[in-house]
Each structure stands twice: as structure tokens, then as C-alpha cells.
Write an enzyme that holds these catalytic residues in place. Sequence first.
Site, PDB file in Angstrom:
ATOM      1  N   ARG A  55      63.626 -40.116 -45.613  1.00 56.76           N
ATOM      2  CA  ARG A  55      62.614 -39.088 -45.389  1.00 56.76           C
ATOM      3  C   ARG A  55      63.223 -37.727 -45.737  1.00 56.76           C
ATOM      4  NH1 ARG A  55      60.345 -37.213 -39.512  1.00 56.76           N
ATOM      5  NH2 ARG A  55      58.848 -35.639 -40.257  1.00 56.76           N
ATOM      6  N   HIS A  56      62.405 -36.806 -46.215  1.00 65.80           N
ATOM      7  CA  HIS A  56      62.884 -35.488 -46.632  1.00 65.80           C
ATOM      8  C   HIS A  56      63.516 -34.709 -45.476  1.00 65.80           C
ATOM      9  CE1 HIS A  56      59.579 -33.485 -44.539  1.00 65.80           C
ATOM     10  NE2 HIS A  56      58.792 -34.449 -45.001  1.00 65.80           N
ATOM     11  N   GLY A  57      64.265 -33.641 -45.810  1.00 64.68           N
ATOM     12  CA  GLY A  57      64.822 -32.753 -44.810  1.00 64.68           C
ATOM     13  C   GLY A  57      63.759 -31.853 -44.186  1.00 64.68           C
ATOM     14  N   SER A  59      61.245 -29.173 -43.316  1.00 65.91           N
ATOM     15  CA  SER A  59      60.483 -28.160 -44.059  1.00 65.91           C
ATOM     16  C   SER A  59      60.054 -27.061 -43.094  1.00 65.91           C
ATOM     17  CB  SER A  59      59.254 -28.785 -44.725  1.00 65.91           C
ATOM     18  OG  SER A  59      58.226 -29.009 -43.767  1.00 65.91           O
ATOM     19  N   ASN A  62      57.752 -28.456 -40.484  1.00 66.75           N
ATOM     20  CA  ASN A  62      58.465 -29.275 -39.498  1.00 66.75           C
ATOM     21  C   ASN A  62      59.082 -28.359 -38.447  1.00 66.75           C
ATOM     22  OD1 ASN A  62      59.593 -31.334 -42.175  1.00 66.75           O
ATOM     23  ND2 ASN A  62      58.106 -31.956 -40.628  1.00 66.75           N
ATOM     24  N   GLY A  69      50.703 -32.786 -43.896  1.00 66.05           N
ATOM     25  CA  GLY A  69      49.913 -33.513 -44.879  1.00 66.05           C
ATOM     26  C   GLY A  69      50.339 -33.209 -46.303  1.00 66.05           C
ATOM     27  N   ARG A 107      59.220 -30.578 -50.906  1.00 65.60           N
ATOM     28  CA  ARG A 107      60.195 -30.873 -49.847  1.00 65.60           C
ATOM     29  C   ARG A 107      60.870 -32.215 -50.101  1.00 65.60           C
ATOM     30  NH1 ARG A 107      55.008 -31.191 -47.718  1.00 65.60           N
ATOM     31  NH2 ARG A 107      54.370 -33.057 -46.554  1.00 65.60           N
ATOM     32  N   GLU A 134      52.638 -37.602 -48.632  1.00 70.68           N
ATOM     33  CA  GLU A 134      52.373 -37.810 -47.207  1.00 70.68           C
ATOM     34  C   GLU A 134      50.898 -38.112 -47.001  1.00 70.68           C
ATOM     35  OE1 GLU A 134      52.881 -38.885 -44.504  1.00 70.68           O
ATOM     36  OE2 GLU A 134      53.949 -37.426 -43.261  1.00 70.68           O
ATOM     37  N   ARG A 162      49.850 -42.038 -35.412  1.00 74.47           N
ATOM     38  CA  ARG A 162      50.651 -43.256 -35.547  1.00 74.47           C
ATOM     39  C   ARG A 162      49.858 -44.555 -35.612  1.00 74.47           C
ATOM     40  NH1 ARG A 162      53.561 -40.209 -37.180  1.00 74.47           N
ATOM     41  NH2 ARG A 162      55.504 -39.355 -36.333  1.00 74.47           N
ATOM     42  N   HIS A 228      57.952 -39.283 -47.238  1.00 74.50           N
ATOM     43  CA  HIS A 228      57.405 -38.634 -46.049  1.00 74.50           C
ATOM     44  C   HIS A 228      57.198 -39.685 -44.968  1.00 74.50           C
ATOM     45  CE1 HIS A 228      56.539 -35.236 -48.794  1.00 74.50           C
ATOM     46  NE2 HIS A 228      56.353 -36.230 -49.651  1.00 74.50           N
TER      47      HIS A 228
END
Length: 368
Positions: A55-57, A59, A62, A69, A107, A134, A162, A228
Site C-alpha cells: 500500500r502507498h505511503g 498522503s 491520510n 477515494g 500517491r 482506490e 469495510r 490502495h
Amino acid sequence: MFKVSATSSLALLQRRAACARVVVPAAHFSTERKPLPISDDSLNTDTPYNICFVRHGQSTWNRDNRFIGWTDTPLTDDGVVEATVAGQMLEKSGLLFDEVHTSLLRRSIRTVNLVLMETGQEYLPLHKTWRLNERSYGDLVGKNKKEVVMQHGIEQVKSWRRSYDQPPPDMKDDHAYNPANDPRYKNMLHKLPKAESLKETMERSKVYWENVIQPALQEGKTLLVVGHENNLRSLIMQLEGISKQDIINLSLPRAIPLAYRLDTNLKPLDRPDGKLDEATGFLRGTWIGGDQAVKDILDRDHKQVYDTSIKENLETCTPKVDKYKQWADVLSSSRKQGGEQRGRTVTGRLPHLGEPNGRLPKASMASQ
């Protein structure tokens, strides 16, 4: 006395044998699952892994605890460090790749670049697709997650984030962050979702898995997929066979590589210890940073969204010195995860201080 002919006896035995074959489940017979072969042409010569998800670092959204999204938020400085540490974990593990797949969002793309700089593989083919974007969070995009929890309740927000088949409210056409206004989607406006459930996200990611990723794996290539959280959840749900009911309990951390060994049917082989991961309780993949590091991150992320008694932002309240220690601890765990393998110094990249062959000689250090 009743006599049974040899022919009748043979027929009786055949019927009993047929019944036995029906009654005994096939699962009771031992079948050995064969590992998916890695091609002789593959660059991955030192590990048995076939695919790795990252998963990306972090952003900007975040950091700010906002629903993202398809909004194209950049990495923060901390996100750059997270992605760099992810690359260093992979470099220490000895895992090399043959090609990389990611989304159209920066990202994720920048995370790829930072990871490959650390593994010395900037030259790899990079495939970008909207199918790995995402999930669309619809009308929630841009809103603070904890504020939405306070407004709608934990269960509703957890279901939106989820669950398998409940999408968030649709994005309105005049929404400030409508991807229809983004030029990269100019030629696919009819495909843009108003909002997506995990099920709908899986429908588009599955197309890419079956048409692109799966054939590459069957060719014996080792793949890196950077993406994502929810899109990766959709891929891992398919891969692991996680049920629609259980998937609500699976979360993924940022920037901790998850590597899988697959069999010839492209199903995960068991971890060396034969257990599921301790961090999530669902996965047969190996967290390169170690299960405990993942567990700690997921615990923080859960509190960041759902624990309304915590007023401070857990992404920003940790002092920098403590963050650097946490990242150093994760990197240390990845070395242990690799067993005796110490990692390589990649030609074309200067090793960092502290890496094998990366320390200054004592004489040089004394002269500084």
C-alpha cells in the site's frame, strides 16, 4: 444353505467399492500442492515469492484523516519516508521483481518510484491502470472520518469502509472532488463510479487480475503491485478466498510489503510456520516488516478513525524522533524476517549508511 456365485460375489464387492468411493470425501486423500515455478529468466533468484503487495505511503489526506477515494492527494514527507523504508525492507529481503503494476494516482505512483530506487530497479516496466485505483468513497470524499463516525455511528461507517456490498452515498455531480473534472479520465467518463462497494471495486480489479496479472504470474514472473487499501483488499480477498462476512475485519497498513508464495493454481501456499498471520488473522502471506509492526500500525489506524474519545490526530501527534525510531524498528524487523540473508548492495545505487558495505571505514569516520 444359500450359495453365492463367484460372479455375484464379484458384483457385490464392486458395488461396495463404488459406495466407498462415494462416501469418502476427496479431501481425505493427500494431495501435494506444487509451488508456482519462477522462470529462469526472472530477476527474482534469491526468494520463493511470486507476488508482493504494497500500500502507498502516507498522503496528505491520510495525515488529515479524510476520505480520499479517487482524489489525487500527494505523499507527505512522512509518506516519502514510509515508501523509502518499504523499499529498504524489500532490498534487505533480497526480493527482486520483473514488473510493477499500480494505479493512476500519484500517491501510489510515487511510492513505486521510491521503492524501486531502494531496490535498484528503477528500470522495471511499470503498468498503470484505473482498475487499480482506490475505491470511490462517493459523497464521503473530503470529509473527516472521525467526524463522520460521530455523525453516523461506528457500525455505519465501518460498513461503508469495510463491508463487502454496501457502498457509501453517491457523489453528486457538483462535488468539489468529482473525478469527472480530472483530465486523466476524459476518455472514460462513462466508467466513473458515483460510489463503490468493495464488491464493485473487485469487479474492476478482477478484470485486471485475470487479463494481466494472472498471465504474467503463469509465465513465471515475480510481480510487485503497489496500490490502495480497498483495491488491495479486493485482490487479496479473491486470492485468499476470504468470505463476504469476514472481509469487514480485514484492514491493511501503509507501506509494509506483503509477499506471497503461490501454487500452480495461483493460490497462496502456507507460511513457513503453517499459521495465518498474527496481525490480521486472515492471511498466508508474509509481512516483510513482521507481524507485530503491522499489528501496531493497524491498532493506531483503528483508533484514529473510530475512537472518538481520542481528540488528537494520531498521524501528527507523534514526535518526529519517535517516528524515526518506529521506522527503524520496522526495518530491523524486516532484516529478521529475511532470516540469515543480509541483503545486497545493488550496482548503480550508493548503499545507505548502516547497510552491508555501506558503513564508512573507521579511519574515514575519525576524520569527519
